[in-house]
Design a protein around this motif. Structure first.
Motif, PDB file in Angstrom:
ATOM      1  N   ALA A  86     -17.281  22.081  10.872  1.00  0.00           N
ATOM      2  CA  ALA A  86     -18.167  20.918  10.967  1.00  0.00           C
ATOM      3  C   ALA A  86     -17.786  20.045  12.159  1.00  0.00           C
ATOM      4  O   ALA A  86     -18.660  19.485  12.846  1.00  0.00           O
ATOM      5  CB  ALA A  86     -18.104  20.104   9.681  1.00  0.00           C
ATOM      6  N   SER A  87     -16.478  19.931  12.426  1.00  0.00           N
ATOM      7  CA  SER A  87     -16.023  19.171  13.594  1.00  0.00           C
ATOM      8  C   SER A  87     -16.542  19.797  14.888  1.00  0.00           C
ATOM      9  O   SER A  87     -17.041  19.097  15.777  1.00  0.00           O
ATOM     10  CB  SER A  87     -14.497  19.107  13.608  1.00  0.00           C
ATOM     11  OG  SER A  87     -14.027  18.521  14.791  1.00  0.00           O
ATOM     12  N   ALA A  88     -16.432  21.124  14.994  1.00  0.00           N
ATOM     13  CA  ALA A  88     -16.922  21.813  16.193  1.00  0.00           C
ATOM     14  C   ALA A  88     -18.428  21.602  16.366  1.00  0.00           C
ATOM     15  O   ALA A  88     -18.911  21.399  17.486  1.00  0.00           O
ATOM     16  CB  ALA A  88     -16.595  23.309  16.102  1.00  0.00           C
ATOM     17  N   VAL A  89     -19.166  21.610  15.262  1.00  0.00           N
ATOM     18  CA  VAL A  89     -20.616  21.393  15.332  1.00  0.00           C
ATOM     19  C   VAL A  89     -20.917  19.983  15.838  1.00  0.00           C
ATOM     20  O   VAL A  89     -21.835  19.772  16.647  1.00  0.00           O
ATOM     21  CB  VAL A  89     -21.261  21.636  13.955  1.00  0.00           C
ATOM     22  CG1 VAL A  89     -22.714  21.166  13.956  1.00  0.00           C
ATOM     23  CG2 VAL A  89     -21.186  23.110  13.579  1.00  0.00           C
ATOM     24  N   CYS A  90     -20.133  19.002  15.392  1.00  0.00           N
ATOM     25  CA  CYS A  90     -20.339  17.618  15.863  1.00  0.00           C
ATOM     26  C   CYS A  90     -20.176  17.526  17.376  1.00  0.00           C
ATOM     27  O   CYS A  90     -20.968  16.870  18.059  1.00  0.00           O
ATOM     28  CB  CYS A  90     -19.355  16.682  15.173  1.00  0.00           C
ATOM     29  SG  CYS A  90     -19.798  16.249  13.480  1.00  0.00           S
ATOM     30  N   GLY A  96     -23.694  11.031  21.755  1.00  0.00           N
ATOM     31  CA  GLY A  96     -23.172   9.680  21.915  1.00  0.00           C
ATOM     32  C   GLY A  96     -21.796   9.566  21.317  1.00  0.00           C
ATOM     33  O   GLY A  96     -21.267  10.525  20.730  1.00  0.00           O
ATOM     34  N   LEU A  97     -21.192   8.402  21.445  1.00  0.00           N
ATOM     35  CA  LEU A  97     -19.821   8.174  21.010  1.00  0.00           C
ATOM     36  C   LEU A  97     -19.640   8.398  19.517  1.00  0.00           C
ATOM     37  O   LEU A  97     -18.585   8.879  19.070  1.00  0.00           O
ATOM     38  CB  LEU A  97     -19.401   6.752  21.387  1.00  0.00           C
ATOM     39  CG  LEU A  97     -17.940   6.358  21.180  1.00  0.00           C
ATOM     40  CD1 LEU A  97     -17.016   7.259  21.968  1.00  0.00           C
ATOM     41  CD2 LEU A  97     -17.738   4.895  21.578  1.00  0.00           C
ATOM     42  N   GLY A  98     -20.653   8.064  18.715  1.00  0.00           N
ATOM     43  CA  GLY A  98     -20.553   8.223  17.270  1.00  0.00           C
ATOM     44  C   GLY A  98     -20.253   9.649  16.844  1.00  0.00           C
ATOM     45  O   GLY A  98     -19.483   9.887  15.899  1.00  0.00           O
ATOM     46  N   TRP A  99     -20.839  10.631  17.543  1.00  0.00           N
ATOM     47  CA  TRP A  99     -20.570  12.037  17.232  1.00  0.00           C
ATOM     48  C   TRP A  99     -19.096  12.369  17.444  1.00  0.00           C
ATOM     49  O   TRP A  99     -18.528  13.169  16.689  1.00  0.00           O
ATOM     50  CB  TRP A  99     -21.436  12.942  18.098  1.00  0.00           C
ATOM     51  CG  TRP A  99     -22.868  12.991  17.697  1.00  0.00           C
ATOM     52  CD1 TRP A  99     -23.883  12.219  18.169  1.00  0.00           C
ATOM     53  CD2 TRP A  99     -23.466  13.867  16.738  1.00  0.00           C
ATOM     54  NE1 TRP A  99     -25.071  12.550  17.576  1.00  0.00           N
ATOM     55  CE2 TRP A  99     -24.854  13.563  16.688  1.00  0.00           C
ATOM     56  CE3 TRP A  99     -22.973  14.884  15.916  1.00  0.00           C
ATOM     57  CZ2 TRP A  99     -25.736  14.244  15.847  1.00  0.00           C
ATOM     58  CZ3 TRP A  99     -23.847  15.559  15.073  1.00  0.00           C
ATOM     59  CH2 TRP A  99     -25.208  15.237  15.044  1.00  0.00           C
ATOM     60  N   LEU A 100     -18.493  11.796  18.475  1.00  0.00           N
ATOM     61  CA  LEU A 100     -17.086  12.072  18.744  1.00  0.00           C
ATOM     62  C   LEU A 100     -16.199  11.510  17.633  1.00  0.00           C
ATOM     63  O   LEU A 100     -15.227  12.142  17.220  1.00  0.00           O
ATOM     64  CB  LEU A 100     -16.672  11.475  20.093  1.00  0.00           C
ATOM     65  CG  LEU A 100     -17.485  11.891  21.321  1.00  0.00           C
ATOM     66  CD1 LEU A 100     -16.813  11.382  22.589  1.00  0.00           C
ATOM     67  CD2 LEU A 100     -17.658  13.400  21.386  1.00  0.00           C
ATOM     68  N   PHE A 101     -16.529  10.311  17.150  1.00  0.00           N
ATOM     69  CA  PHE A 101     -15.777   9.731  16.044  1.00  0.00           C
ATOM     70  C   PHE A 101     -15.846  10.615  14.804  1.00  0.00           C
ATOM     71  O   PHE A 101     -14.836  10.892  14.158  1.00  0.00           O
ATOM     72  CB  PHE A 101     -16.296   8.323  15.715  1.00  0.00           C
ATOM     73  CG  PHE A 101     -15.724   7.239  16.580  1.00  0.00           C
ATOM     74  CD1 PHE A 101     -14.381   6.911  16.509  1.00  0.00           C
ATOM     75  CD2 PHE A 101     -16.527   6.549  17.474  1.00  0.00           C
ATOM     76  CE1 PHE A 101     -13.853   5.910  17.308  1.00  0.00           C
ATOM     77  CE2 PHE A 101     -16.004   5.543  18.276  1.00  0.00           C
ATOM     78  CZ  PHE A 101     -14.663   5.221  18.190  1.00  0.00           C
ATOM     79  N   VAL A 102     -17.056  11.059  14.476  1.00  0.00           N
ATOM     80  CA  VAL A 102     -17.218  11.895  13.289  1.00  0.00           C
ATOM     81  C   VAL A 102     -16.494  13.229  13.476  1.00  0.00           C
ATOM     82  O   VAL A 102     -15.834  13.736  12.552  1.00  0.00           O
ATOM     83  CB  VAL A 102     -18.712  12.116  12.979  1.00  0.00           C
ATOM     84  CG1 VAL A 102     -18.880  13.073  11.809  1.00  0.00           C
ATOM     85  CG2 VAL A 102     -19.391  10.790  12.668  1.00  0.00           C
ATOM     86  N   GLY A 103     -16.609  13.803  14.664  1.00  0.00           N
ATOM     87  CA  GLY A 103     -15.931  15.062  14.937  1.00  0.00           C
ATOM     88  C   GLY A 103     -14.430  14.954  14.792  1.00  0.00           C
ATOM     89  O   GLY A 103     -13.775  15.827  14.200  1.00  0.00           O
ATOM     90  N   ARG A 104     -13.843  13.864  15.308  1.00  0.00           N
ATOM     91  CA  ARG A 104     -12.396  13.675  15.190  1.00  0.00           C
ATOM     92  C   ARG A 104     -11.987  13.386  13.748  1.00  0.00           C
ATOM     93  O   ARG A 104     -10.924  13.820  13.288  1.00  0.00           O
ATOM     94  CB  ARG A 104     -11.941  12.541  16.103  1.00  0.00           C
ATOM     95  CG  ARG A 104     -12.005  12.872  17.575  1.00  0.00           C
ATOM     96  CD  ARG A 104     -11.077  14.017  17.930  1.00  0.00           C
ATOM     97  NE  ARG A 104      -9.670  13.611  17.884  1.00  0.00           N
ATOM     98  CZ  ARG A 104      -8.646  14.469  17.888  1.00  0.00           C
ATOM     99  NH1 ARG A 104      -8.878  15.764  17.912  1.00  0.00           N
ATOM    100  NH2 ARG A 104      -7.416  14.027  17.868  1.00  0.00           N
ATOM    101  N   LEU A 105     -12.823  12.655  13.023  1.00  0.00           N
ATOM    102  CA  LEU A 105     -12.540  12.391  11.611  1.00  0.00           C
ATOM    103  C   LEU A 105     -12.499  13.701  10.823  1.00  0.00           C
ATOM    104  O   LEU A 105     -11.556  13.951  10.048  1.00  0.00           O
ATOM    105  CB  LEU A 105     -13.608  11.463  11.033  1.00  0.00           C
ATOM    106  CG  LEU A 105     -13.498  11.150   9.535  1.00  0.00           C
ATOM    107  CD1 LEU A 105     -12.260  10.325   9.247  1.00  0.00           C
ATOM    108  CD2 LEU A 105     -14.749  10.431   9.040  1.00  0.00           C
ATOM    109  N   LEU A 106     -13.486  14.551  11.029  1.00  0.00           N
ATOM    110  CA  LEU A 106     -13.525  15.845  10.340  1.00  0.00           C
ATOM    111  C   LEU A 106     -12.348  16.717  10.745  1.00  0.00           C
ATOM    112  O   LEU A 106     -11.782  17.440   9.915  1.00  0.00           O
ATOM    113  CB  LEU A 106     -14.845  16.555  10.641  1.00  0.00           C
ATOM    114  CG  LEU A 106     -16.095  15.911  10.042  1.00  0.00           C
ATOM    115  CD1 LEU A 106     -17.357  16.539  10.643  1.00  0.00           C
ATOM    116  CD2 LEU A 106     -16.099  16.061   8.523  1.00  0.00           C
ATOM    117  N   SER A 107     -11.964  16.644  12.003  1.00  0.00           N
ATOM    118  CA  SER A 107     -10.806  17.400  12.473  1.00  0.00           C
ATOM    119  C   SER A 107      -9.532  16.941  11.768  1.00  0.00           C
ATOM    120  O   SER A 107      -8.681  17.759  11.390  1.00  0.00           O
ATOM    121  CB  SER A 107     -10.667  17.233  13.992  1.00  0.00           C
ATOM    122  OG  SER A 107      -9.642  18.038  14.496  1.00  0.00           O
ATOM    123  N   GLY A 108      -9.402  15.632  11.576  1.00  0.00           N
ATOM    124  CA  GLY A 108      -8.242  15.102  10.859  1.00  0.00           C
ATOM    125  C   GLY A 108      -8.221  15.535   9.403  1.00  0.00           C
ATOM    126  O   GLY A 108      -7.163  15.857   8.850  1.00  0.00           O
TER     127      GLY A 108
END
Length: 396
Positions: A86-90, A96-108
């Motif tokens: 899911a992080s890779a999909v984000c 935009g910046l929001g996608w990066l936040f969600v991607g990093r959250l899922l990665s964590g």
């Protein structure tokens, strides 16, 4: 003999799965400059996006860090791999910046679930009597995977098309392979319950652990903070101060820190726990000094040396710290003490990094980096001085 061979094959395959997941957590490192150009955000936002990952890891470790003991290794690992996908999909869909936040959250979330479960899985799949070699596999998979992430992304971003998409597409394919491997491997937890039996792990610090925990926690904090700076802002420093805009080079510099940490952790077996913690502090001090020299004189060679020396110091100090506090803890509270150490370590990989981002605008990356180095030097020097007065017993 055939059973041993099958056991080691399963152990190595589980290690490869672990490495794939950890590689995804550092994959964006050489790409932050591209995202800044595309979305127009500051260096502070880079560090905040990076730190979201650490906060997610801390949350998972405290809330459901023992989930795989209750429901089994494979369900938790598959859940972690799902978060990695899911992080890779984000990142693939980022507009935009929001996608990066969600991607990093899922990665964590992925790393928080995988770190404990996959380490235990690798150890349990190994044949009887293979604990030492299984530890090597787990260590190499964890830190080696973290190192391979920026190296893979850097090479693809530099020499292949679609730098913001191809690395995550490749990682998504690797995650699919890791899922297939996990489904093929056997479950190792025989008596499984339900998620209802999972309880949050409260950080704990019994009185007999405190003398060891103080310097161990400081060294862990500084080591992870050094990694945090390398993985969040070193590509920007290489580009702005050294005019080194080759993404493969910036990815390699970060990878060297993680690969060197693996070497440092493996050296603990020869050095001994009693000496690894003070030697690790010395390595961290040397790494910080080299990084200060790199910032002061804008020398790529010193950046590389800092990554190698600091990485070895981090590996020595963290494995020494983990072994020392585990040995000093009463068995019934050992998990809580280790969780506390990990919380301190992951705080180190997030809070100081955000501080560098806050100072970067008024002081520039070099000035902010020097302030960071001065603060970390004071901390690790305090730990080293304490260890000289009260060494960790060699028996730990």
């Amino acid at each position: 003999m055939d059973g041993d061979r099958r056991g080691w094959r399963a152990c190595v395959l589980a290690g490869a799965m672990f490495a794939v997941c950890m590689a995804g957590t550092t994959l964006p490192t050489p790409l932050y400059g591209h995202y800044q150009d595309k979305f127009g955000f500051s260096e502070l936002m880079v560090t905040v996006v990076y730190a979201v990952y650490a906060f997610a890891v801390i949350g998972v470790l405290l809330l459901v860090g023992n989930a795989s003991d209750a429901v089994g290794r494979r369900p938790v690992i598959l859940c972690g791999l799902g978060f990695a996908a899911a992080s890779a999909v984000c990142f693939l869909c980022a507009t935009g910046l929001g996608w990066l936040f969600v991607g990093r959250l899922l990665s964590g979330l992925s790393a928080g679930l995988l770190t404990g479960a996959a380490t235990a899985y690798v150890m349990e799949l190994a044949p009887a009597g293979g604990a030492s070699r299984a530890t090597l596999v787990a260590t190499a998979a964890n830190m080696g995977g973290l190192g391979c992430g920026p190296l893979l992304a850097g090479v693809l971003a530099q020499y292949a098309p679609w730098p913001l998409y191809l690395p995550f597409a490749v990682h998504l394919a690797l995650v699919a392979g890791a899922v297939a491997v996990t489904l093929w491997l056997p479950e190792t937890v025989r008596e499984r319950g339900s998620l209802r039996t999972v309880r949050p792990q409260r950080p704990g610090l019994p009185p007999q652990v405190r003398a060891v925990f103080g310097p161990a926690a400081i060294a862990s904090f500084v080591g992870f903070a050094l990694f945090g700076v390398f993985t969040s802002v070193s590509p920007a420093f290489l580009a702005e101060s050294l005019n080194e805009r080759n993404h493969a080079v910036s990815g390699l510099v970060v990878a060297l820190a993680f690969f060197s940490s693996t070497a440092g952790q493996l050296a603990v077996g020869r050095v001994g726990v009693g000496r690894s913690l003070p030697l690790g502090c010395a390595g961290l001090l040397a790494g910080l000094a080299l990084l200060a020299g790199a910032l002061r004189w804008d020398l790529l060679a010193l950046v590389v040396l800092s990554a190698i020396v600091g990485g070895i110091g981090q590996g020595l100090s963290f494995r020494g710290a983990l072994s020392a506090v585990a040995a000093a803890s009463p068995p019934e509270q050992r998990a809580a003490v280790i969780s506390t150490l990990f919380v301190v370590a992951y705080t180190g990989i997030s809070v100081p990094v955000i501080g560098v981002g806050v100072l970067a605008d008024p002081m520039g990356l070099e000035g902010a980096g020097l302030v960071f180095i001065a603060c970390m030097t004071v901390l690790v020097s305090t730990a080293a001085a304490y260890l000289l007065r009260r060494p960790v017993p060699a028996s730990t």
